[in-house]
Design an enzyme around this catalytic site. Structure first.
Site: not given
Length: 114
Positions: A2, A12, A72, A108
């Protein structure tokens, strides 16, 4: 695998606080000299290594051991309308996963091929 687009594009920093993962980054930036290239690294809690992903780089991972926890840190909040993705098995990218892929969510599985 993603990423987010436009104003919601995010950087990130990913690390594992328990367990281990194989982490994959795919360059989806149009015009980039590494467009559609990917890199994979193993991250685990014992090493405390982290992976930085700049905006425009897609991200996905495979857990290598049970009971894994991934942390994250992102530069922007998750924005569902700005989310994009590519399939883990997209032949245009050719990601090699270390283990057989056995669990993939419906969302997904539905991403289009590049």
């Amino acid at each position: 695998v993603h990423w987010q687009v436009a104003e919601a594009a995010e950087a990130k920093l990913v690390r594992v606080v328990r367990g281990a993962i194989h982490d994959v980054a795919v360059d989806v930036r149009e015009g980039s000299p590494t467009h559609r290239q990917w890199v994979g690294v193993d991250l685990d809690a014992a090493s405390a290594r982290a992976l930085y992903l700049p905006p425009g780089v897609a991200h996905g991972y495979q857990t290598l051991v049970d009971d894994t926890v991934v942390l994250y840190q992102t530069s922007a909040p998750h924005t569902p309308d700005a989310e994009r993705g590519l399939r883990f098995d997209d032949p245009a990218v050719g990601i090699t996963w270390p283990l057989p892929v056995t669990v993939v969510g419906a969302k997904d599985r539905a991403w289009p091929l590049l």
